[in-house]
Motif scaffolding. Structure first.
Motif, PDB file in Angstrom:
ATOM      1  N   ARG A   1      -8.892   3.470   3.838  1.00 42.19           N
ATOM      2  CA  ARG A   1      -7.641   3.764   3.138  1.00 42.19           C
ATOM      3  C   ARG A   1      -6.827   2.493   3.000  1.00 42.19           C
ATOM      4  O   ARG A   1      -6.464   1.858   3.985  1.00 42.19           O
ATOM      5  N   ASN A   2      -6.568   2.126   1.767  1.00 36.08           N
ATOM      6  CA  ASN A   2      -5.850   0.891   1.515  1.00 36.08           C
ATOM      7  C   ASN A   2      -4.491   1.210   0.905  1.00 36.08           C
ATOM      8  O   ASN A   2      -4.389   1.611  -0.229  1.00 36.08           O
ATOM      9  N   LYS A   3      -3.442   1.027   1.673  1.00 37.80           N
ATOM     10  CA  LYS A   3      -2.120   1.354   1.159  1.00 37.80           C
ATOM     11  C   LYS A   3      -1.278   0.102   0.922  1.00 37.80           C
ATOM     12  O   LYS A   3      -0.052   0.167   0.894  1.00 37.80           O
TER      13      LYS A   3
ATOM     14  N   LEU B   1      -8.321  -6.542  -5.401  1.00 40.62           N
ATOM     15  CA  LEU B   1      -8.036  -5.907  -4.107  1.00 40.62           C
ATOM     16  C   LEU B   1      -8.332  -4.412  -4.115  1.00 40.62           C
ATOM     17  O   LEU B   1      -8.133  -3.736  -3.112  1.00 40.62           O
ATOM     18  N   GLY B   2      -8.779  -3.890  -5.246  1.00 39.72           N
ATOM     19  CA  GLY B   2      -9.070  -2.464  -5.321  1.00 39.72           C
ATOM     20  C   GLY B   2      -7.831  -1.595  -5.221  1.00 39.72           C
ATOM     21  O   GLY B   2      -7.844  -0.510  -4.635  1.00 39.72           O
ATOM     22  N   LEU B   3      -6.737  -2.077  -5.810  1.00 42.02           N
ATOM     23  CA  LEU B   3      -5.488  -1.310  -5.793  1.00 42.02           C
ATOM     24  C   LEU B   3      -5.211  -0.755  -7.193  1.00 42.02           C
ATOM     25  O   LEU B   3      -5.775  -1.224  -8.180  1.00 42.02           O
ATOM     26  N   LEU B   4      -4.329   0.213  -7.261  1.00 42.16           N
ATOM     27  CA  LEU B   4      -3.959   0.802  -8.555  1.00 42.16           C
ATOM     28  C   LEU B   4      -2.878  -0.060  -9.201  1.00 42.16           C
ATOM     29  O   LEU B   4      -1.879  -0.411  -8.566  1.00 42.16           O
TER      30      LEU B   4
ATOM     31  N   GLY C   1      -2.583   2.597  -2.536  1.00 39.82           N
ATOM     32  CA  GLY C   1      -2.140   1.209  -2.586  1.00 39.82           C
ATOM     33  C   GLY C   1      -1.939   0.781  -4.027  1.00 39.82           C
ATOM     34  O   GLY C   1      -2.706   1.175  -4.903  1.00 39.82           O
ATOM     35  N   VAL C   2      -0.883   0.023  -4.306  1.00 32.43           N
ATOM     36  CA  VAL C   2      -0.582  -0.333  -5.694  1.00 32.43           C
ATOM     37  C   VAL C   2      -0.177  -1.794  -5.865  1.00 32.43           C
ATOM     38  O   VAL C   2       0.313  -2.441  -4.934  1.00 32.43           O
ATOM     39  N   VAL C   3      -0.398  -2.267  -7.069  1.00 34.88           N
ATOM     40  CA  VAL C   3       0.284  -3.464  -7.551  1.00 34.88           C
ATOM     41  C   VAL C   3       1.174  -2.963  -8.673  1.00 34.88           C
ATOM     42  O   VAL C   3       0.691  -2.410  -9.655  1.00 34.88           O
ATOM     43  N   MET C   4       2.485  -3.095  -8.495  1.00 30.46           N
ATOM     44  CA  MET C   4       3.412  -2.564  -9.491  1.00 30.46           C
ATOM     45  C   MET C   4       4.196  -3.714 -10.081  1.00 30.46           C
ATOM     46  O   MET C   4       4.685  -4.560  -9.338  1.00 30.46           O
TER      47      MET C   4
END
Ligand code: C5P
Length: 220
Positions: free
Chosen positions: A1-3, A27-30, A122-125
């Motif tokens: 789990r990557n937050k 990084l496999g983030l949204l 996990g996100v990049v926003m």
């Protein structure tokens, strides 16, 4: 789990979305493009011929609007189910979006949706107020900037690729106007968070900026 949660803010044309997408992929983030949400509401307001100084009407419009950001190579933006990915980048929308984005009621509605999206994964926003307002608890905050000329040049290339003809002087003026409104509005103005790392990308390649951010995430 990557937050892991990465906030990237900065003025128009600094390269936020390009960089944010690449960081997210590595990084496999949204990746969440909050500007697209303000643009979608603006497009709908323009289509309906709303008075863009009428805060109540704009807030009501935002409330009855469904915006979906579909993750993937193309990052589709759906406005009430319709694909508006291209249309929200039109000069017409760019010229008006800051007027809609300064409406407190519109911001409250979109910020709530943005927080909800970030609570699940996990996100990049990227945006203007991510590190200051939307996700003040972000693990890493970047304020990405560049000179107005450099930013206008980049936008010009982007628009030219899409077949628009551009007047570079006019584009610089429009970018400066948008930044001015974004930086001087009462609610959530564009400003670097106190704990943000400022990166000036004027003389950096996309790759160099991405590497710098990945390095910072490695040792925040
Ligand atoms: O990032 P982009 O240039 O697509 O954003 C379009 C506009 O949306 C900005 O100029 C700003 O007025 C608004 N915006 C905002 N807050 C965000 C993202 C975008 O006010 N978090």
């Amino acid at each position: 789990r990557n937050k892991t949660c990465v906030a990237i803010d900065g003025p128009a044309g600094a390269g936020k979305s390009t960089v944010a997408k690449l960081v997210a992929r590595q990084l496999g983030l949204l990746y969440i493009d909050t500007g697209a949400m303000y643009r979608a509401v603006t497009l709908k307001a323009l289509r309906e011929g709303l008075d863009l100084t009428d805060h109540e009407q704009l807030t009501a419009l935002a409330r009855r609007t469904k915006i979906e950001l579909v993750p993937g190579a193309k990052q589709l933006v759906l406005l009430d189910g319709e694909d508006v990915t291209e249309e929200i980048r039109s000069p017409e929308v760019s010229r008006h979006v800051s007027l809609v984005a300064k409406v407190p009621g519109v911001r409250a509605i979109l910020v709530e949706q943005q927080r909800r999206m970030a609570s699940e994964t996990g996100v990049v926003m990227d945006g203007r107020d991510i590190g200051t307002v939307v996700l003040p608890q972000a693990d890493i905050k970047i304020f990405l900037t560049a000179s107005a000329e450099e930013r206008a040049n980049r936008r010009a290339k982007e628009l030219a690729n899409k077949g628009y003809t551009i007047d570079i002087a006019k584009l610089i003026k429009e970018i400066e106007e948008r930044d001015y409104i974004d930086s001087h509005r009462e609610v959530s103005p564009l400003v670097a968070a106190a704990d943000a790392t400022i990166i000036d990308s004027s003389n950096l390649s996309i790759d160099e900026v991405v590497k710098e951010i990945i390095k910072l995430i490695g040792n925040p």
